[in-house]
Every structure is written in C-alpha cells, then in structure tokens.
Design a protein around this motif. Structure first.
Motif, PDB file in Angstrom:
ATOM      1  N   GLN A   5     -70.375 -53.299  37.704  1.00 49.02           N
ATOM      2  CA  GLN A   5     -69.301 -52.133  38.431  1.00 49.02           C
ATOM      3  C   GLN A   5     -68.927 -51.177  37.492  1.00 49.02           C
ATOM      4  O   GLN A   5     -68.506 -51.429  36.626  1.00 49.02           O
ATOM      5  CB  GLN A   5     -68.405 -52.823  39.202  1.00 49.02           C
ATOM      6  N   GLN A   6     -68.776 -49.944  37.959  1.00 50.42           N
ATOM      7  CA  GLN A   6     -68.286 -48.655  37.323  1.00 50.42           C
ATOM      8  C   GLN A   6     -66.825 -48.942  37.545  1.00 50.42           C
ATOM      9  O   GLN A   6     -66.360 -49.141  38.841  1.00 50.42           O
ATOM     10  CB  GLN A   6     -68.598 -47.539  37.524  1.00 50.42           C
ATOM     11  N   THR A   7     -65.957 -48.350  36.645  1.00 47.62           N
ATOM     12  CA  THR A   7     -64.436 -48.124  36.848  1.00 47.62           C
ATOM     13  C   THR A   7     -64.399 -46.610  36.918  1.00 47.62           C
ATOM     14  O   THR A   7     -64.639 -46.015  36.015  1.00 47.62           O
ATOM     15  CB  THR A   7     -63.614 -48.752  35.794  1.00 47.62           C
TER      16      THR A   7
END
Length: 162
Positions: free
Chosen positions: A23-25
C-alpha cells in the motif's frame, strides 16, 4: 494456429498480476522555501575558523533553487540537499573521494537526463510540444509514403503482411 504451444498458466499461479502488493502512504504536501547556505565554523589545526563555501558550490546551490524540481521539494528535501552541498564543497575543495556520494545524492533529485528518465520526470514544455497530437509535428509515415506497396520479402510477402 490455435492449440499450438503450452497452455497458459492459471491466473492464481502467475507471478505478475500488475497490481501493487504494498500500500502507498499518501502524505500531505507542504512546499518549503530553499534555505540559504549557512555560515558556520569548522575546526582547523585546533582553531575554529569560518567555513568558506566554494564559489562553484554557491553556483550549484543557486542552480538547484532555480531548477524545475525545486517546486516539488519539501523541508526534508532541502535539508538533504543542504547536506549534499557540504559534499559538493568537499569535492570542489579537492576531496575527490566525495564524488561517488555526490553522484548518488544528486541522482535522487533528477540531476541528469538519465536520472529524470528513471524518476519519470518530464518537462512540461516537452509534454506540450506536439500540441496534443501525440507526435513530433512532422508528416507521418502514412502521409510521407501513402499507400505505396512495401518492398518484397523472401517468400513473396511484403513488409506490411500482404
């Protein structure tokens, strides 16, 4: 011809599924102003003396301030680049061992065309140079050659598949 070659792998056994597994932050963007090169003292021969930035490093620092990339630098980017300026100064003061670290650090900011390509950076003017036509603006191959028959290939076929 249908049926030739191995059967495709089942979808659950394929190594590449073209989706991110991590997942991207998403961070809030906070642009920051470029700091000035600081004045400070260094120890030399047991004495504290004023550090003098090489003129070449001052020019290099101004180049980064004026660069298109600077519009996308946050506070931590400028701090990292400020530390990099010290490495640049070491190089211009004759410490050639600083060259490798300097190269690695400036590559992270898109210093060269190859660095920018790796970072997927493009200049806005280049993006709009074709006025949205998706080509260079010169005549296309179809416009240049029309429907001229292509040269024959061995076996009597043409390069266009005919």
């Amino acid at each position: 011809m249908a049926g030739m070659g191995p059967a495709p792998k089942p979808a659950d056994r394929k190594a590449r599924r073209n989706k991110d597994t991590i997942q991207q932050t998403v961070l809030r963007w906070e642009p920051a102003e470029a700091p000035e090169l600081p004045e400070f003292r260094i120890e030399r021969d047991g004495q504290l003396v004023e550090f003098v930035w090489p003129e070449r490093t001052r020019e290099w620092w101004q180049m980064w301030i004026d660069s298109p990339q600077a519009d996308h630098f946050g506070a931590s980017d400028w701090q990292y680049l400020l530390d990099t300026a010290l490495i640049h100064a070491r190089l211009w003061n004759g410490d050639l061992s600083a060259a490798g670290e300097l190269r690695l650090r400036v590559a992270a900011f898109g210093a060269t065309p190859a660095d920018r390509a790796r970072l997927r950076m493009v200049f806005a003017e280049a993006d709009g140079a074709d006025q949205g036509r998706g080509r260079s603006g010169g005549p296309s191959a179809r416009e240049r050659f029309g429907t001229a028959k292509l040269r024959s290939l061995p076996g009597g076929k043409t390069a266009d598949g005919g």
